[in-house]
Design a protein around this motif. Structure first.
Motif, PDB file in Angstrom:
ATOM      1  N   LYS A  26     -29.884   5.818   4.177  1.00 17.64           N
ATOM      2  CA  LYS A  26     -30.647   6.821   4.947  1.00 17.64           C
ATOM      3  C   LYS A  26     -29.710   7.802   5.640  1.00 17.64           C
ATOM      4  O   LYS A  26     -29.864   9.018   5.517  1.00 17.64           O
ATOM      5  N   LEU A  84     -29.684  11.915   4.459  1.00 21.31           N
ATOM      6  CA  LEU A  84     -30.301  12.952   5.312  1.00 21.31           C
ATOM      7  C   LEU A  84     -29.381  14.166   5.506  1.00 21.31           C
ATOM      8  O   LEU A  84     -29.799  15.304   5.248  1.00 21.31           O
ATOM      9  N   ARG A  88     -35.848  13.089  14.731  1.00 20.49           N
ATOM     10  CA  ARG A  88     -34.823  13.697  15.560  1.00 20.49           C
ATOM     11  C   ARG A  88     -33.640  14.211  14.744  1.00 20.49           C
ATOM     12  O   ARG A  88     -33.044  15.236  15.053  1.00 20.49           O
ATOM     13  N   SER A  89     -33.308  13.495  13.666  1.00 23.94           N
ATOM     14  CA  SER A  89     -32.123  13.896  12.915  1.00 23.94           C
ATOM     15  C   SER A  89     -32.325  15.208  12.151  1.00 23.94           C
ATOM     16  O   SER A  89     -31.407  15.704  11.499  1.00 23.94           O
ATOM     17  N   PRO A 104     -29.010  13.566  23.782  1.00 28.13           N
ATOM     18  CA  PRO A 104     -28.808  15.003  23.978  1.00 28.13           C
ATOM     19  C   PRO A 104     -28.080  15.636  22.788  1.00 28.13           C
ATOM     20  O   PRO A 104     -27.540  14.924  21.931  1.00 28.13           O
ATOM     21  N   ILE A 105     -28.039  16.987  22.748  1.00 33.34           N
ATOM     22  CA  ILE A 105     -27.312  17.673  21.664  1.00 33.34           C
ATOM     23  C   ILE A 105     -26.302  18.669  22.240  1.00 33.34           C
ATOM     24  O   ILE A 105     -25.977  19.664  21.599  1.00 33.34           O
ATOM     25  N   TYR A 155     -23.067  18.437  22.625  1.00 33.28           N
ATOM     26  CA  TYR A 155     -21.821  18.584  21.832  1.00 33.28           C
ATOM     27  C   TYR A 155     -22.041  19.542  20.660  1.00 33.28           C
ATOM     28  O   TYR A 155     -21.183  20.347  20.321  1.00 33.28           O
ATOM     29  N   HIS A 156     -23.234  19.439  20.041  1.00 29.84           N
ATOM     30  CA  HIS A 156     -23.549  20.312  18.898  1.00 29.84           C
ATOM     31  C   HIS A 156     -23.521  21.768  19.371  1.00 29.84           C
ATOM     32  O   HIS A 156     -22.886  22.627  18.762  1.00 29.84           O
ATOM     33  N   PHE A 165     -16.824  12.692  22.598  1.00 32.96           N
ATOM     34  CA  PHE A 165     -17.213  11.394  22.034  1.00 32.96           C
ATOM     35  C   PHE A 165     -17.445  11.629  20.539  1.00 32.96           C
ATOM     36  O   PHE A 165     -17.979  12.678  20.170  1.00 32.96           O
ATOM     37  N   PRO A 166     -17.051  10.677  19.673  1.00 37.96           N
ATOM     38  CA  PRO A 166     -17.212  10.928  18.226  1.00 37.96           C
ATOM     39  C   PRO A 166     -18.661  10.830  17.762  1.00 37.96           C
ATOM     40  O   PRO A 166     -19.057   9.877  17.096  1.00 37.96           O
ATOM     41  N   VAL A 173     -21.866  11.256  15.649  1.00 35.44           N
ATOM     42  CA  VAL A 173     -22.120  11.371  14.204  1.00 35.44           C
ATOM     43  C   VAL A 173     -22.821  12.700  13.904  1.00 35.44           C
ATOM     44  O   VAL A 173     -22.361  13.498  13.083  1.00 35.44           O
ATOM     45  N   THR A 180     -24.274   0.184  16.555  1.00 30.47           N
ATOM     46  CA  THR A 180     -25.465   0.060  17.412  1.00 30.47           C
ATOM     47  C   THR A 180     -26.708  -0.203  16.555  1.00 30.47           C
ATOM     48  O   THR A 180     -27.628  -0.895  16.995  1.00 30.47           O
ATOM     49  N   PHE A 209     -26.590   3.518  22.757  1.00 34.43           N
ATOM     50  CA  PHE A 209     -27.945   3.978  23.102  1.00 34.43           C
ATOM     51  C   PHE A 209     -28.567   3.067  24.149  1.00 34.43           C
ATOM     52  O   PHE A 209     -28.910   1.913  23.877  1.00 34.43           O
TER      53      PHE A 209
END
Ligand code: UD1
Length: 417
Positions: free
Chosen positions: A22, A26, A92-93, A122-123, A125-126, A160-161, A163, A304, A328
């Motif tokens: 998955k 995605l 969400r993804s 949250p987003i 970092y994006h 923070f790394p 994904v 996680t 999380f």
């Protein structure tokens, strides 16, 4: 309403083929937008999150067809850069569409995804990375408007790394002007797969598999056929199920290297694990030792996404185990349901103390998220008597057919619609 009914207490034996991943498929589906042509993806899982991602692709003008487990995407004609709100809210993804749409169209309008049951998610970092790449971002009435005349490559350090942030930056950088470096990038195998897919399509990404990625922008990507790897979390879930019930089973199509942290914990509990060329075999007596501590971490640490399932297994171990959930904060909401099996679990902030009990009993439980739901299935298999699991739709987000796969190993489990 559909339910899953389980009669527990049976050992699991045999072998099962593991579905496609998955979390790999995605972002790769999002990346097909950058190809501006046809992409063929083999070994795709038929799960709700993939169906949602296909709806998103269709909503912006892509033509998508299934042929068996192959998905063919034609992204030649895109009609809009607005992602429909209802589809973003469902998954969400879907925010990984941001980087892909920016790379292809130079703009995207998307709903703020908000939190979900496993945590705030949250987003920031994006968005801060996009700003550094010469993308303007405006937030208004719950919508995020992103646009640019030209994405500029730059150096990005992630606090923070993450994904999703790593994937979004890669997607925005592939067709950008110049070089993008990501420091402290996430190293999950699914990031490696996204890079492998993009490189096979003509991208120029170096440092693949490391936390230091270097993406040299190229002018276009081309048609590619790619086979998605098996899902390491689905394989891990079934390994945990066999550990908890006892028995001997082989997961086919799995790369052992990506499972090392999970294998280590299973061995610490007393399971016997054998890695084949492309498979993992587990043998368990069902009488398990506790583990001193499991701490969830970015890859290659303990995932996680396997924490809840491992907690279910530890509910019947012969002592006290500690779990620390560092990714999380909301994952422990599922413990309320796990306790219904007669488990003994205490939550202290990010820490869970699991004291094994000698017997679990079947119960009526409610799934409220994907991996938590899978953990309830495992508890049901380990328990004596009948379990009725409500809301199996959460499990269908990530497992093609959990009842089919576990029945194949001899479980008494049925989907009742
Ligand atoms: C992805 C996976 C999910 C997995 C998770 C961690 C997909 C589709 N989902 O989710 O299954 O559980 O990785 O391995 O691949 N964070 C911030 N700000 C940000 C981004 C993240 O604070 O901008 C925090 C999150 O709140 C969380 C941590 O970073 O505490 C990790 O999140 P991230 O790695 O981004 O997870 P996802 O990409 O959402």
């Amino acid at each position: 309403m559909s339910v899953i009914e389980i009669v527990g207490g049976k050992q699991l034996n045999g072998e099962v083929n593991i579905q496609g991943s998955k979390n790999a498929v995605l972002p790769i589906l999002a990346a097909t937008v950058l190809v501006n042509g046809i992409t063929k993806l083999n070994h795709c899982p038929k799960i709700l999150d993939v169906f949602h991602m296909i709806k998103i692709l269709e909503s912006i003008g892509c033509a998508v067809v299934w042929e068996g487990s192959t998905i063919i995407v034609d992204s030649t004609k895109l009609s809009t850069s607005t992602i429909p709100e209802d589809l973003v809210k469902k998954m969400r993804s879907s925010i990984i569409m941001m980087g892909a749409m920016l790379g292809r169209m130079g703009s995207v309008v998307i709903t703020f995804p908000g939190g979900c049951t496993i945590g705030a998610r949250p987003i920031d970092y994006h968005l801060s990375a996009f700003k550094k790449m010469n993308i303007s971002i405006e937030e208004k009435d719950g919508l995020i408007y992103c646009s640019t005349t030209c994405i500029n490559g730059t150096d990005i350090y992630l606090k923070f790394p993450s994904v999703g942030a790593t994937e979004n930056i890669i997607l925005a950088a592939v067709l950008a002007n110049g070089k993008t470096r990501i420091y402290n990038a996430a190293r999950e195998p699914e990031i490696k797969e996204l890079c492998n897919f993009l490189n096979a399509s003509g991208a120029d990404i170096a440092g693949v598999g490391t936390d230091n990625l270097e993406i040299n922008g190229v002018s276009s990507l081309h048609h590619v056929i790619y086979t998605v790897e098996s899902d390491r979390i689905v394989a891990g879930t079934y390994l945990a199920a066999v550990a908890g019930t006892g028995g001997k089973a082989t997961m086919n199509g799995v790369d052992c290297n990506s499972q090392q942290s999970v294998i280590q914990v299973l061995e610490d509990m007393g399971c016997n694990i054998k890695c084949g060329m492309n498979s993992i075999t587990i043998e368990s007596s069902g009488k398990l030792k506790p583990v001193s501590v499991i701490r969830t971490m970015p890859y290659p640490g303990f995932p996680t996404d396997m924490q809840s399932q491992m907690m279910s297994v530890l509910m019947k171990s012969s002592g006290v185990s500690r779990i620390i959930e560092d990714i999380f904060e909301g994952r422990y909401q599922n413990v309320r349901e796990q306790l219904k099996f007669g488990a003994n679990i205490e939550i202290l902030g990010r820490e869970a103390i699991v004291e094994g009990v000698s017997r679990l009993h079947g119960s009526e439980v409610y799934a409220s998220e994907l991996r938590g739901g899978a953990a309830l299935v495992i508890a049901g298999l380990m328990a004596e008597g009948k379990t009725v699991l409500h809301n199996p739709v959460y499990i269908e987000r990530g497992y093609e057919d959990i009842c089919r796969d576990l029945s194949c190993l001899g479980a008494d489990i049925n989907y009742i619609s």
